[in-house]
Design a protein around this motif. Structure first.
Motif, PDB file in Angstrom:
ATOM      1  N   LEU A 103      11.215  -5.106   8.339  1.00  0.00           N
ATOM      2  CA  LEU A 103      10.800  -3.857   8.885  1.00  0.00           C
ATOM      3  C   LEU A 103      10.157  -3.019   7.582  1.00  0.00           C
ATOM      4  O   LEU A 103       9.247  -2.550   7.597  1.00  0.00           O
ATOM      5  N   LEU A 104      11.077  -3.156   6.373  1.00  0.00           N
ATOM      6  CA  LEU A 104      10.606  -2.351   5.347  1.00  0.00           C
ATOM      7  C   LEU A 104       9.450  -3.165   4.730  1.00  0.00           C
ATOM      8  O   LEU A 104       8.563  -2.253   4.188  1.00  0.00           O
ATOM      9  N   ALA A 124      17.591   2.555   2.447  1.00  0.00           N
ATOM     10  CA  ALA A 124      17.480   1.888   3.589  1.00  0.00           C
ATOM     11  C   ALA A 124      18.407   0.749   3.813  1.00  0.00           C
ATOM     12  O   ALA A 124      18.933   0.310   4.825  1.00  0.00           O
ATOM     13  N   ARG A 130       6.990  -4.903   6.112  1.00  0.00           N
ATOM     14  CA  ARG A 130       6.023  -4.551   7.029  1.00  0.00           C
ATOM     15  C   ARG A 130       5.490  -2.944   6.692  1.00  0.00           C
ATOM     16  O   ARG A 130       4.360  -2.682   6.625  1.00  0.00           O
ATOM     17  N   GLY A 131       6.391  -2.212   6.216  1.00  0.00           N
ATOM     18  CA  GLY A 131       6.052  -0.904   6.146  1.00  0.00           C
ATOM     19  C   GLY A 131       5.434  -0.479   4.907  1.00  0.00           C
ATOM     20  O   GLY A 131       4.459   0.170   4.578  1.00  0.00           O
ATOM     21  N   LEU A 132       5.761  -1.390   3.623  1.00  0.00           N
ATOM     22  CA  LEU A 132       5.176  -1.468   2.282  1.00  0.00           C
ATOM     23  C   LEU A 132       3.769  -1.907   2.455  1.00  0.00           C
ATOM     24  O   LEU A 132       3.082  -1.521   1.806  1.00  0.00           O
ATOM     25  N   ARG A 133       3.534  -3.028   3.322  1.00  0.00           N
ATOM     26  CA  ARG A 133       2.212  -3.489   3.513  1.00  0.00           C
ATOM     27  C   ARG A 133       1.199  -2.380   3.908  1.00  0.00           C
ATOM     28  O   ARG A 133       0.208  -2.474   3.544  1.00  0.00           O
ATOM     29  N   GLY A 134       1.615  -1.436   4.908  1.00  0.00           N
ATOM     30  CA  GLY A 134       1.214  -0.532   5.492  1.00  0.00           C
ATOM     31  C   GLY A 134       0.045  -0.936   6.301  1.00  0.00           C
ATOM     32  O   GLY A 134      -0.197  -2.094   6.538  1.00  0.00           O
ATOM     33  N   ALA A 150       0.796  -1.169  -0.109  1.00  0.00           N
ATOM     34  CA  ALA A 150       0.041  -0.072  -0.004  1.00  0.00           C
ATOM     35  C   ALA A 150       0.878   1.288  -0.035  1.00  0.00           C
ATOM     36  O   ALA A 150       1.332   1.743   1.124  1.00  0.00           O
ATOM     37  N   THR A 151       1.228   1.756  -1.301  1.00  0.00           N
ATOM     38  CA  THR A 151       2.182   3.032  -1.374  1.00  0.00           C
ATOM     39  C   THR A 151       1.387   3.624  -2.537  1.00  0.00           C
ATOM     40  O   THR A 151       1.272   3.199  -3.598  1.00  0.00           O
ATOM     41  N   THR A 199       9.180   6.520  -5.166  1.00  0.00           N
ATOM     42  CA  THR A 199       9.623   6.968  -4.099  1.00  0.00           C
ATOM     43  C   THR A 199      10.116   5.981  -2.917  1.00  0.00           C
ATOM     44  O   THR A 199      10.976   5.771  -2.447  1.00  0.00           O
ATOM     45  N   ALA A 200       8.973   4.840  -2.909  1.00  0.00           N
ATOM     46  CA  ALA A 200       9.133   3.590  -1.949  1.00  0.00           C
ATOM     47  C   ALA A 200      10.439   2.942  -2.593  1.00  0.00           C
ATOM     48  O   ALA A 200      11.153   2.487  -1.521  1.00  0.00           O
ATOM     49  N   ALA A 241      13.587   4.480  -1.372  1.00  0.00           N
ATOM     50  CA  ALA A 241      13.642   4.688   0.209  1.00  0.00           C
ATOM     51  C   ALA A 241      13.954   3.307   0.392  1.00  0.00           C
ATOM     52  O   ALA A 241      15.084   2.948   1.312  1.00  0.00           O
ATOM     53  N   VAL A 242      13.502   2.063  -0.186  1.00  0.00           N
ATOM     54  CA  VAL A 242      14.008   0.710   0.395  1.00  0.00           C
ATOM     55  C   VAL A 242      15.463   0.532  -0.273  1.00  0.00           C
ATOM     56  O   VAL A 242      16.386  -0.052   0.635  1.00  0.00           O
ATOM     57  N   VAL A 274      16.259  -5.499   8.844  1.00  0.00           N
ATOM     58  CA  VAL A 274      15.831  -4.278   8.050  1.00  0.00           C
ATOM     59  C   VAL A 274      14.865  -4.565   7.095  1.00  0.00           C
ATOM     60  O   VAL A 274      13.894  -3.870   6.756  1.00  0.00           O
TER      61      VAL A 274
END
Lengths: 196, 196
Positions: free
Chosen positions: B189-190, B161, B192-196, B147-148, B153-154, B157-158, B186
């Protein structure tokens, strides 16, 4: 030159050492330069710091501690929610590094060189910073905003994932247009990851 | 020494150049060394690469392209779900870099030095890799696992990071015990962040 009658504290020696490093660089700065700047003999300096190596280690630790101390205030702002504190802490670290590198690039480069040779001082510093991050993430777990089973591992991951924005090796990138937006995109992704 | 009657292709010159760089390092390697390794005159090499700079740029591009080509296969595995592809792509990049640095540290260091002076080649390479990541993240958005609002941009960032696990400046860290576990923390965490 300060009057020699004034009590010579370790802190005054470290201030003078930083000034000598700023002027001469890490290769040329000597204990004699520091003593001359203070108007004392080099023996007087050696009474506080037994070797040149001990003096360099102490001045580098002082430089690193300044950043850690400034950030520790954010950890303790318990009236602010943990996500806000996490964002503030990471932004504070990036801003402090960028300011140090931009305002006095020679001194920043000098300390980067000194730190390379001082593995123990640097690893203590990194452990201190990661410990601060762990406390913020733990607070987020306690209040239910972050979902991670291991705040310490998560803190290391967040610290490493934002390395581009605090590791001195990337200093040249920090003034590029877009660096702040890139930093924010990384932090957004990590915060979403911590929310789980 | 290969027979000179064999057709001298650009690829054969680049192979020989890599071998010369491996043996002599970036400072000492010359076009004459490359010609000698091929049993031809340096004029023959210059007919394919007009300058020493052009030859160095081409051999560095070939080295970087090898990594990008290996990873592009993962982008196109459309029978695997995007999260698996993303993890595989990041693990593949880390493994490729670690293998290159570990198997032949001198050549890895040589290419790191060459790349530093070739901003355009490097930025093209980074754009290629970030483009591959964008395609995987876009596929995840299309299938509803990520979900981005901005896959490009994502992807940046990945990529940034995970820099600690592919930027040559960190090569010394890659063989440390715990590096693989840190990489996985790492990436978790990324993702999980992309799953939103």
């Amino acid at each position: 030159m300060p009057p020699t009658s004034e009590a010579l504290t370790a802190e005054r020696i470290l201030e003078a050492t930083e000034e000598v490093l700023r002027r001469h660089g890490p290769a040329k700065a000597t204990v004699v330069d520091v003593a001359r700047a203070l108007g004392v003999s080099h023996g007087t300096v050696y009474r506080h710091f037994r070797t040149k190596a001990a003096l360099r280690e102490a001045v580098t630790k002082r430089w690193l501690d300044r950043t850690a101390e400034a950030l520790s205030g954010i950890v303790d702002e318990t009236d602010r929610d943990p996500e806000t504190r996490l964002r503030g802490w990471l932004a504070g670290l990036f801003a402090a590094k960028r300011r140090k590198a931009g305002a006095d690039p020679e001194l920043f480069a000098t300390y980067s060189v000194l730190a390379t040779g001082l593995g123990g001082v640097v690893s203590d510093h990194l452990a201190e910073l990661t410990g601060q991050l762990t406390r913020i993430i733990q607070a987020g777990v306690d209040t239910g905003v972050f979902a991670t089973s291991d705040p310490g591992t998560a803190a290391t991951a967040v610290f490493q994932a934002t390395g581009r924005f605090h590791d001195p090796g990337y200093a040249k990138e920090w003034e590029r247009p877009g660096a702040q937006a890139e930093f924010e995109a990384v932090v957004d992704l990590l915060v979403r990851g911590l929310r789980g």
